[in-house]
Enzyme design. Structure first.
Site, PDB file in Angstrom:
ATOM      1  N   SER A  49       0.804  -1.214   0.000  1.00  0.00           N
ATOM      2  CA  SER A  49       0.000   0.000   0.000  1.00  0.00           C
ATOM      3  C   SER A  49       0.847   1.279   0.000  1.00  0.00           C
ATOM      4  O   SER A  49       0.410   2.305   0.516  1.00  0.00           O
ATOM      5  CB  SER A  49      -0.959   0.021   1.198  1.00  0.00           C
TER       6      SER A  49
ATOM      7  N   HIS B  28      15.683  19.959  18.123  1.00  0.00           N
ATOM      8  CA  HIS B  28      14.883  18.768  18.418  1.00  0.00           C
ATOM      9  C   HIS B  28      14.655  18.007  17.122  1.00  0.00           C
ATOM     10  O   HIS B  28      14.335  18.610  16.086  1.00  0.00           O
ATOM     11  CB  HIS B  28      13.527  19.147  19.022  1.00  0.00           C
TER      12      HIS B  28
ATOM     13  N   SER C 100      12.753  14.293  15.747  1.00  0.00           N
ATOM     14  CA  SER C 100      11.986  13.092  16.068  1.00  0.00           C
ATOM     15  C   SER C 100      11.261  12.616  14.824  1.00  0.00           C
ATOM     16  O   SER C 100      11.110  13.354  13.849  1.00  0.00           O
ATOM     17  CB  SER C 100      10.981  13.364  17.194  1.00  0.00           C
TER      18      SER C 100
ATOM     19  N   GLY D 289       8.115  11.369  15.172  1.00  0.00           N
ATOM     20  CA  GLY D 289       6.694  11.529  15.458  1.00  0.00           C
ATOM     21  C   GLY D 289       5.917  10.232  15.580  1.00  0.00           C
ATOM     22  O   GLY D 289       4.691  10.237  15.424  1.00  0.00           O
ATOM     23  N   ARG D 290       6.592   9.143  15.877  1.00  0.00           N
ATOM     24  CA  ARG D 290       5.907   7.854  15.965  1.00  0.00           C
ATOM     25  C   ARG D 290       5.877   7.368  17.404  1.00  0.00           C
ATOM     26  O   ARG D 290       6.648   7.820  18.265  1.00  0.00           O
ATOM     27  CB  ARG D 290       6.592   6.824  15.061  1.00  0.00           C
TER      28      ARG D 290
ATOM     29  N   SER E  82       9.382   4.595  17.812  1.00  0.00           N
ATOM     30  CA  SER E  82       9.632   5.974  18.229  1.00  0.00           C
ATOM     31  C   SER E  82      11.126   6.248  18.326  1.00  0.00           C
ATOM     32  O   SER E  82      11.885   5.458  18.891  1.00  0.00           O
ATOM     33  CB  SER E  82       8.970   6.226  19.590  1.00  0.00           C
TER      34      SER E  82
ATOM     35  N   ASN F  18      17.178  15.531  21.733  1.00  0.00           N
ATOM     36  CA  ASN F  18      17.292  16.982  21.856  1.00  0.00           C
ATOM     37  C   ASN F  18      18.757  17.341  22.041  1.00  0.00           C
ATOM     38  O   ASN F  18      19.495  16.630  22.752  1.00  0.00           O
ATOM     39  CB  ASN F  18      16.479  17.499  23.045  1.00  0.00           C
TER      40      ASN F  18
ATOM     41  N   ASP G 277      14.194   6.526  23.902  1.00  0.00           N
ATOM     42  CA  ASP G 277      13.972   5.515  22.855  1.00  0.00           C
ATOM     43  C   ASP G 277      15.245   5.131  22.105  1.00  0.00           C
ATOM     44  O   ASP G 277      15.253   4.130  21.389  1.00  0.00           O
ATOM     45  CB  ASP G 277      12.950   6.041  21.833  1.00  0.00           C
TER      46      ASP G 277
END
Length: 359
Positions: A192, A229, A231, A233-234, A239, A243, A274
């Site tokens: 997909s 920062h 990331s 976003g998960r 994740s 920083n 993480d």
């Protein structure tokens, strides 16, 4: 003016016959010498050589440059606009001053969108080592579904805006920067066509102008300090974030510029970190060099942790294709091509078009 000897041969018959117009004007056109031809015309007109007033003025010097014809057309704009509608500096000007508005003539005010890092679209990006099972020390191996293609698309959008001009009197500006990079499995129809990874990187920077001579034509043009920062976003086991307090030192020489960025990571609580070992792979700083030549731009980025023997090298090359359209070639080798791949080594090559280059 004393008549030329050749003119005398034409004048004497007239004087002997007493006719002022005995010399045919057409005869004068065949005289090659300028002074003789002028004397011939004087004789044909019946003018005596002594009638010409003596000129004591020195001849006017020839103009140093040819006069410019006034056709009504406006001269070309020496500073055409860039993609953001602001004046683009010609190559050979100070690239860092133009990029960060260091000089008074470069200031454009606050809250205007300006280019930051390159913005590009790579319809084709190929990796020799896919990463279908990302891992981290705390979260372990991520549970992914489906397979990943070795070929995908990638794009990056980056801009900055000045929030405050003159932090300390007339010194220092406060900038907000934002960069977003996405890797898209657009050709993976069986899965997909998902977005494999999107990294978000806002940062706040205080930038100060310097003009210190470093020798050999190199100048230290700026110093900066800020917060960064980054990331994806998960949530869950996919994740990734960190920083940093980040400094910058910008050096330039002609069409070459060098940005050295050391950083210190702000550590998080161990129960929420993480990717606690991220500096083991991405290190404590990077170096960005940019060369501009013949309407082309070549960028080199070096990053890593020498003590751990891990890092990365990236090369970006933009070149003209047609008018304002530029091609873009990107080559990467090492760790951290995306944030989810911070501890995954791969070799990557991508090709596409440049939207906004290094300014």
């Amino acid at each position: 003016m004393r008549p030329h000897p050749l003119a005398l041969r034409l004048i004497l018959p007239c004087a002997l016959t007493g006719s002022a117009h005995a010399t045919d004007v057409t005869t004068c056109t065949g005289v090659a010498d300028d002074r003789a031809r002028l004397a011939c015309y004087d004789a044909a007109a019946g003018r005596k050589a002594d009638d010409a007033p003596a000129s004591t003025a020195a001849p006017a010097p020839a103009p140093a440059t040819a006069p410019v014809a006034t056709t009504g057309a406006l001269p070309p704009d020496p500073h055409p606009q860039d993609a953001f509608g602001l004046p683009r500096r010609e190559w050979g000007d100070d690239p860092l001053s133009s990029r960060w508005e260091l000089e008074a003539d470069d200031k454009h005010g606050t809250f205007l969108f300006r280019p930051y890092k390159p913005s590009y679209i790579l319809p084709v990006r190929w990796s020799d080592a896919r990463n279908p099972t990302p891992t981290s020390p705390r979260l372990g191996t991520a549970a992914t579904s489906g397979t990943l293609d070795s070929v995908e698309a990638k794009y990056q959008l980056s801009f900055k805006t000045k929030l405050w001009e003159g932090l300390f009197g007339r010194h220092g500006d406060l900038w907000l920067g934002y960069t977003q990079q996405s890797s898209w499995q657009v050709y993976n129809k069986g899965n997909s066509s998902p977005f494999r990874e999107t990294d978000y990187e806002p940062e706040l920077m205080a930038v100060f102008r310097t003009n210190r001579d470093l020798g050999a034509g190199f100048r230290l043009r700026l110093l900066s300090i800020g917060l960064n920062h980054q990331s994806n976003g998960r949530a869950g086991d996919l994740s990734r974030s960190w920083n940093r307090v980040m400094a910058q030192a910008g050096v330039e020489r002609g069409d070459f510029s060098l940005i050295v960025r050391p950083w210190v990571r702000l550590h998080e609580n161990a129960g929420h970190d993480d990717n606690a070992d991220i500096t083991h792979y991405l290190g404590h700083g990077d170096v960005q060099a940019v060369w501009r030549f013949s309407q082309q731009t070549l960028g080199l980025n070096l990053r890593g942790n020498p003590t751990a023997g891990r890092g990365s090298a990236g090369v970006d090359w933009s070149f003209p294709i047609h008018r304002n359209l530029k091609g873009y070639l990107q080559v990467f080798s090492g760790y951290g091509e995306t944030l989810i791949d911070y501890n995954h080594r791969q070799n990557v090559i991508g090709f596409g078009v440049s939207l906004v280059d290094w300014m």
